[in-house]
Design an enzyme around this catalytic site. Sequence first.
Site, PDB file in Angstrom:
ATOM      1  N   ASP A 175       0.802  -1.233   0.000  1.00  0.00           N
ATOM      2  CA  ASP A 175       0.000   0.000   0.000  1.00  0.00           C
ATOM      3  C   ASP A 175       0.832   1.280   0.000  1.00  0.00           C
ATOM      4  O   ASP A 175       0.289   2.363   0.219  1.00  0.00           O
ATOM      5  CB  ASP A 175      -0.952  -0.013   1.206  1.00  0.00           C
ATOM      6  CG  ASP A 175      -0.209  -0.150   2.532  1.00  0.00           C
ATOM      7  OD1 ASP A 175       0.942  -0.619   2.534  1.00  0.00           O
ATOM      8  OD2 ASP A 175      -0.799   0.209   3.562  1.00  0.00           O
ATOM      9  N   GLU A 258      11.225  -4.075  12.276  1.00  0.00           N
ATOM     10  CA  GLU A 258      12.356  -3.508  11.521  1.00  0.00           C
ATOM     11  C   GLU A 258      13.619  -3.569  12.369  1.00  0.00           C
ATOM     12  O   GLU A 258      14.679  -4.027  11.931  1.00  0.00           O
ATOM     13  CB  GLU A 258      12.094  -2.039  11.137  1.00  0.00           C
ATOM     14  CG  GLU A 258      10.894  -1.802  10.255  1.00  0.00           C
ATOM     15  CD  GLU A 258       9.587  -1.578  11.006  1.00  0.00           C
ATOM     16  OE1 GLU A 258       9.526  -1.914  12.225  1.00  0.00           O
ATOM     17  OE2 GLU A 258       8.626  -1.090  10.394  1.00  0.00           O
TER      18      GLU A 258
END
Length: 317
Positions: A175, A258
């Site tokens: 997205d 992350e």
Amino acid sequence: MIVEYVCSFCEKIASQIMKIPMKLYLIVFICATILFVQYHIYYPYASSEYPSDRKTPCEEILSKVTSDLPPLYIITPTYRRAEQLAELTRMSHTLMLVPNLVWLVIDDAYSPNSLVDNILRRSGIRYHYMIAPMPAQYRNKTKGPRPRGVSNRNRGLQWIRENAYTGAFYFADDDNTYDLDLFSEIRYTKRVSLFPVGLITKAGVSSPIVKNGTFVGFYDGWLGGRKFAVDMAGFAISVQFLLSRPQASMPFKPGFEEDGFLKSLAPFEPAEAELLASNCTRILVWHTQTKKNEPAWPLDYSKHNNTNLVSLKNILI
Ligand code: UGA
Ligand code: MN
């Protein structure tokens, strides 16, 4: 007599010819003046848009098709929801413009979806469509955030370990919005590269902070005590570096995916990262979140059976 006749005939013809060319000359002159003025008005603008040392996007694509670029692997987690097909359609149109790319699309699902596979196949991009469902213990969580896209990304990493040798890879959510310059830069990543991501939290951007050309810290709406306070879209890794770290993987830890992944590449310090996007002064990827759509109404089959709506309903959520 004949000579006189011929002469007067010639005079008539000549006068006719003279009349038409004068109008023509006038039209040609006016057109030439318009073109000349337009050229001088617009050319300086066009030349400042595309300086002579810089290729237009189309020239760049054409010149790179045949050249020997390092391969770029794009790992995209995806999952079935109302917007999925629209997101993948849009993303495929970006990636179609990137040479020497392999698109690893991993669906958070128990079985492949032929509607997704159709989009990928029709794009003409080299791709591998895989499935990797979120483990039940996380999916059935009733409280707190889930580790979204983690099993998918780890599946992508496994594919790279088994199939890739050179080039770089990048985690690209389905997205986001991607500038083509991003792909031209990240494919040359030597170990880990970092760059800004726009539209992240109220900070507006997540980025390494660069002072006098050197990394001095992270700017992010939520630092959360992370060693690597970056967004998933803000870094790329070289394949060889991943292969040199056989234990590296992404943890199922919401908010710390992350950081956990980059820390699993140890030994590696944030200050060792390559700073891309003109020393982190450009935004080449945007965290555009698509508006969530309500599930579609159920179809009234008693009313609409044997119509196109039955086929359309199969596409909808
Ligand atoms: C934020 C970060 O910007 C992402 O980089 C990070 O992956 C994500 O949070 C996260 O929670 O880990 P956000 O826009 O909030 O992103 O998350 P989504 O776009 O909803 O999901 C990230 C990716 O995982 C998407 O590609 C999405 O298709 C996929 N996803 C999401 C799944 O595969 N399964 C899910 O149940 C939800
Ligand atoms: Mn997102």
